[in-house]
Design a protein around this motif. Structure first.
Motif, PDB file in Angstrom:
ATOM      1  N   GLU A  86      42.515  31.202  45.781  1.00 37.21           N
ATOM      2  CA  GLU A  86      43.262  32.287  45.133  1.00 37.21           C
ATOM      3  C   GLU A  86      42.917  32.384  43.650  1.00 37.21           C
ATOM      4  N   ASP A  90      41.080  35.524  41.530  1.00 36.49           N
ATOM      5  CA  ASP A  90      41.614  36.087  40.290  1.00 36.49           C
ATOM      6  C   ASP A  90      40.559  36.033  39.189  1.00 36.49           C
ATOM      7  N   ARG A  93      38.090  38.812  39.936  1.00 35.18           N
ATOM      8  CA  ARG A  93      38.652  40.119  39.578  1.00 35.18           C
ATOM      9  C   ARG A  93      38.603  40.326  38.075  1.00 35.18           C
ATOM     10  N   THR A  94      38.915  39.273  37.311  1.00 37.77           N
ATOM     11  CA  THR A  94      38.939  39.401  35.856  1.00 37.77           C
ATOM     12  C   THR A  94      37.537  39.651  35.304  1.00 37.77           C
ATOM     13  N   ARG A 143      43.627  37.547  48.649  1.00 41.56           N
ATOM     14  CA  ARG A 143      44.131  37.561  47.280  1.00 41.56           C
ATOM     15  C   ARG A 143      43.552  38.730  46.501  1.00 41.56           C
ATOM     16  N   LEU A 147      45.870  41.619  44.099  1.00 39.25           N
ATOM     17  CA  LEU A 147      45.885  41.503  42.643  1.00 39.25           C
ATOM     18  C   LEU A 147      46.208  42.829  41.968  1.00 39.25           C
TER      19      LEU A 147
END
Length: 264
Positions: A86, A90, A93-94, A143, A147
């Motif tokens: 997870e 993240d 994604r960032t 995940r 988000l």
């Protein structure tokens, strides 16, 4: 699967005593016309002086995302064992947002025992690490779907490896790009195995882009013969490595010229 030939360079984050050498190599790679700039996810050099200079993968990708404007970027490949799935989603994604949608999430099961033992991870077995990868991939994709904000794009998942029983099965289920160390004969065989795994899960194997390492030891003609032969089999992403401290980009520059001549 993309039919356009793409060229990647793996800037290995080893033996560079100052980060500016890597930063400069990224500039030169983007200026040279590469499509993708990769690093790798290790904590110590893989060859040369075993205790030589080395930098961490994902913090570097964040810097590259801000530094570059055109190339895609990613790890070739992230070690699944080193981060909670997870959390990795993240992070991806960032970096995807930092780069305005240019991240490729490269991932594999891990193999370099020294990384594990010195950083306190359980090494397990090859089979257990592959099982862990199989358990992580649905957690990562789940995940990513939760988000807020969502990724800029559907982040492509590149899976490295060619093990027939587990790795290729994971690729059939979750991979957008398959990266392997192959020659023409082994690629044909592994591709057929992947096609069978895709059939088992009801997926069209042509949806998966094919990626291969290109070795360059100074012989341009030999490298380009391999590029001709392997792309004739359907591989569309070719990546050549460059190591520190010099980050000689001769091999990738020749591949870019070859790509441009081939595609007009």
């Amino acid at each position: 699967m993309s039919s356009r030939i793409r060229i990647g360079v793996q800037l290995q984050p080893q033996h560079a005593p100052e980060y500016r050498l890597i930063r400069d190599a990224v500039v030169r790679a983007e200026d040279a016309g590469v499509d993708i700039v990769f690093n790798w996810d290790h904590f110590f050099p893989l060859y040369g002086e075993p205790d030589g200079a080395h930098f961490e993968c994902w913090t570097m990708l964040g810097a590259w995302a801000e530094q570059t404007s055109r190339v895609e970027l990613g790890a070739l490949v992230t070690c699944n064992s080193y981060r909670n799935p997870e959390l990795l989603a993240d992070m991806a994604r960032t970096v995807d947002h930092l780069s305005d949608g240019r991240l490729i999430l490269g991932i594999g099961s891990g193999w370099f025992e020294r990384d594990y033992t010195e950083y306190g991870y359980e090494f397990g077995t090859k089979g257990s690490r592959l099982d862990d990868l199989g358990a992580s991939l649905p957690r990562i994709t789940d995940r990513l779907s939760k988000l807020n904000p969502q990724p800029v794009r559907d982040i492509p998942i590149l899976i490295g490896g060619s093990g027939e029983k587990k790795t290729l099965r994971h690729i059939a289920r979750y991979g957008d790009i398959w990266h392997a160390f192959v020659n023409v004969e082994s690629y044909r065989h592994k591709s057929a195995v992947l096609a069978q795994h895709c059939a088992d899960v009801g997926r069209d194997p042509s949806e998966i882009e094919r990626s291969a390492e290109v070795r360059f030891s100074g012989d341009v003609d030999s490298m380009l013969r391999f590029a001709d032969d392997i792309t004739a089999e359907g591989v569309t992403l070719l990546t050549v490595a460059a190591g520190g401290p010099d980050y000689d980009l001769t091999g990738v520059e020749e591949l870019v010229k070859w790509r441009d001549a081939l595609q007009g």
